[in-house]
Each structure stands twice: as structure tokens, then as C-alpha cells.
Enzyme design. Structure first.
Site, PDB file in Angstrom:
ATOM      1  N   GLY A 184       4.784  -0.352  -0.307  1.00 54.62           N
ATOM      2  CA  GLY A 184       4.452   0.693  -1.270  1.00 54.62           C
ATOM      3  C   GLY A 184       2.972   0.695  -1.613  1.00 54.62           C
ATOM      4  N   TRP A 187       1.066   2.067   1.404  1.00 52.20           N
ATOM      5  CA  TRP A 187       1.264   3.525   1.514  1.00 52.20           C
ATOM      6  C   TRP A 187       0.108   4.292   0.878  1.00 52.20           C
ATOM      7  CZ3 TRP A 187       1.891   7.176  -2.404  1.00 52.20           C
ATOM      8  CH2 TRP A 187       2.328   8.439  -1.998  1.00 52.20           C
ATOM      9  N   HIS A 188      -0.536   3.683  -0.137  1.00 54.55           N
ATOM     10  CA  HIS A 188      -1.622   4.374  -0.830  1.00 54.55           C
ATOM     11  C   HIS A 188      -2.926   4.365  -0.036  1.00 54.55           C
ATOM     12  CE1 HIS A 188       1.170   3.719  -4.195  1.00 54.55           C
ATOM     13  NE2 HIS A 188       0.582   4.755  -4.757  1.00 54.55           N
ATOM     14  N   GLY A 189      -3.033   3.494   0.951  1.00 56.13           N
ATOM     15  CA  GLY A 189      -4.249   3.475   1.750  1.00 56.13           C
ATOM     16  C   GLY A 189      -4.429   2.145   2.453  1.00 56.13           C
TER      17      GLY A 189
END
Length: 341
Positions: A184, A187-189
Site C-alpha cells: 500500500g 502504491w503511492h510511488g
């Protein structure tokens, strides 16, 4: 594709319905994450303007604009000032900047979600609720049932359950919690800061789960405010990794938080804006916990207003005044935080 494979959903045979699901613009950029199972059935049902809750949709859009333009953008001025120079500002300012970003990202992201939900309602579509007063959470498992709910549910269904969930054994359950939160974060970068942020949340979830299994239940009512405060502090500390451009800056920031150091202080205007916004958000959370626990409860109230012409006209006047006030008290415009992810 996974839902069709698992026979939870029939394959969509109409190509343009599938395209609409992929390109529905209100939630396209920053969520909430919409599954085919929740969206495609809405395309198939007959459309009726009569069923559109216009007052509730306008309320959500105005609420989102207020969160973004008045709260998030003012808080962003404070957090930007501190995070751009963490080695130069005082310890007090570092704490204020950290809390400012913690509330900024909530108001910014939940504000976008409110605008997306309201806009979608005007087209006859309902998007899933994505935030439910997250800073009232009394633990990390509860926090992730209140923060970015659509992402939490997506990770739980498609990764956590696929890894075995909690069905295999205790150690595998801990492993799955850690992997899901690390993924997770990633997933943001592609940044170690995001991985560390997600991994730390995973570790805290593991500790929380382990302590609840091996110690006496601590869910007494009088302890809840203490647990809410502790959760908020730890979540805010982890936002430092999320906001900082790299690990070195995050480490410098955290060192400054826990070592008494002198430096630049925040401008008086930024401090006062922070206090005003903090007060508004705190009142909103407390008030909402008693009267507006979810969107369904609000929707019922607005439907009653729609049945009265006088109340509808009164709402129109209030909405107009609110929009003017939002523009008057707004800060300098900033892009939505989640547009970069």
C-alpha cells in the site's frame, strides 16, 4: 477480471458501458476507488432525474470546496513553510508543521472525495464513502476502516485475502499484514519513504493485533480518548515520511521533533491559521460523531428538505452565501495532494 473469474460479477458485454466505467471523470484522478461490481449495475438501471438528490449533491460539493480551499490550503501554507526547511526551524514549529500536514492531507483528500461524490450524484451515480472521521480512530485497525476506505477494502480483498488472510496461522497473518501495508505504501510511488510509511503502519497493526490477543482488553470507555490521542500522534509522525522528499529529510525532521533546538519560528499568521483550522476540524469530528456518522444518515435528512419548497429555497440561499464565504476566506490555490499519485 478477478471478480469475473471468481464469478462475483458477470462480464460486461456492452463496450461503451465498460468505457464509461473506466473513464468516469469525477473519481478518475484521486478516487475513491470504484469497483466494477459497484458501478456497472448503476449503468444498467433506468436513469431518472427525479431520483437525483440534488440538495445533498450540492452540499457535498460545497463541503469539499470548504475543506480544500479554506482548510487544506491554509494548512498547506504552514506545512510547506516547515517542511521546506526542517533543519532551520524551531522544535515547536516542527510539531506545528507536522500536525498541520496531518490535517491538510485529510482535508485535501476528503475534500476531493466529497466533490467527486457530489458531482457523481448529479449524474445519477453513487460513489463509495471514502472517509469517516479518521482522526477519531482509537487504533490503527480502526484508522484504516476510516481513512481511504476504498483503498483499504481493495487491499484487503485482492491482496490480504489472496495471501491467505488470517486463515493460515498467526505468523502468516502478521506477514500478510506487513506485506499488504508495505505494498500500500509502494502504491503511492517508487520511494523508500512510502515503503517505510506503509511498513510502519503494518508493524503497528501487528503490534496492536498481538497485544489484543495477549493482554487484557483495553477498550474501556475512559481509555478511548487516550487511545484516540495516541493514534493521532503516531499517525501524524508517520506522515513525516509521506510528506518529506527523501529519507534524509524525514530523519532530520524527526530528530528535530525530539531534540530541543532553536531556529526560525512560524509567522504569526500561519500559527493562527493553524489554530483556527485545528479548532474547526476538531469540532467537525466531534459534532459528526454524534449526528452525521455516515453519508446515508445525511442523505435521509436532505431528502426530507427536498419535499418542502420553502426548505429547498432556504437551502439555495444558504448554499449561495456559503459559496461566497468559501471564496472570501480561501487561501492561495494549491493542487490536490493526491493528484501526484
Amino acid at each position: 477480471m478477478v471478480d469475473v473469474f471468481n464469478r462475483e460479477l458477470k462480464a460486461e458485454r456492452k463496450f461503451f458501458s465498460y468505457l464509461l466505467f473506466l473513464s468516469f471523470f469525477p473519481q478518475l484522478v484521486a478516487g475513491p476507488i470504484v469497483t466494477a461490481k459497484s458501478f456497472l449495475p448503476q449503468i444498467r438501471r433506468p436513469f431518472s432525474f427525479v431520483r437525483i438528490p440534488i440538495l445533498f449533491a450540492v452540499f457535498l460539493i460545497l463541503l469539499g470546496l470548504f475543506k480544500k480551499m479554506v482548510l487544506a490550503d491554509h494548512l498547506g501554507e504552514t506545512s510547506d513553510f516547515v517542511f521546506l526547511r526542517p533543519q532551520e526551524v524551531s522544535t515547536k514549529s516542527l510539531w506545528v508543521g507536522m500536525f498541520a500536514y496531518s490535517m491538510q492531507i485529510y482535508c485535501d483528500f476528503s475534500g476531493y472525495t466529497d466533490i467527486a461524490q457530489g458531482t457523481a450524484l448529479l449524474f445519477g451515480f453513487r460513489l463509495p464513502e471514502n472517509f469517516r472521521m479518521p482522526y477519531l480512530a482509537s487504533g490503527f485497525s480502526e484508522f484504516w476502516t476510516r481513512w481511504h476506505i476504498s483503498l483499504s477494502q481493495w487491499l484487503k480483498k485482492y491482496i490480504y485475502f489472496s495471501l491467505g488472510g488470517n486463515r493460515i496461522g498467526t505468523l502468516f497473518t502478521y506477514r500478510n499484514l506487513f506485506l499488504v501495508m508495505a505494498i500500500g505504501g509502494l502504491w503511492h510511488g517508487a520511494s523508500w519513504n512510502f515503503v517505510i510509511w506503509g511498513s510502519c503502519h503494518g508493524i503497528l497493526l501487528i503490534i496492536e493485533r498481538w497485544s489484543s490477543q495477549h493482554f487484557v482488553d483495553l477498550s474501556f470507555f475512559w481509555l478511548r480518548p487516550i487511545r484516540i490521542f495516541g493514534t493521532f500522534i503516531l499517525v501524524s509522525l508517520l506522515w513525516v515520511f509521506f510528506r518529506s522528499p527523501n529519507f534524509a529529510t524525514a530523519l532530520c525532521y524527526l530528530q528535530g521533533l525530539f531534540s530541543k533546538k532553536e531556529g526560525f519560528s512560524l509567522p504569526y499568521t500561519y500559527e493562527m491559521n493553524f489554530l483556527y483550522c485545528f479548532l474547526v476540524i476538531a469540532i467537525g469530528h466531534i459534532w459528526g460523531s454524534f449526528y452525521f456518522k455516515d453519508n446515508k444518515q445525511l442523505l435521509v435528512g436532505f431528502k426530507k428538505w427536498e419535499n418542502s419548497l420553502e426548505k429547498t429555497l432556504f437551502f439555495g440561499v444558504l448554499a449561495s452565501i456559503s459559496l461566497i464565504l468559501i471564496v472570501l476566506f480561501s487561501a492561495d490555490s494549491k493542487p490536490f495532494v493526491y493528484f501526484v499519485f
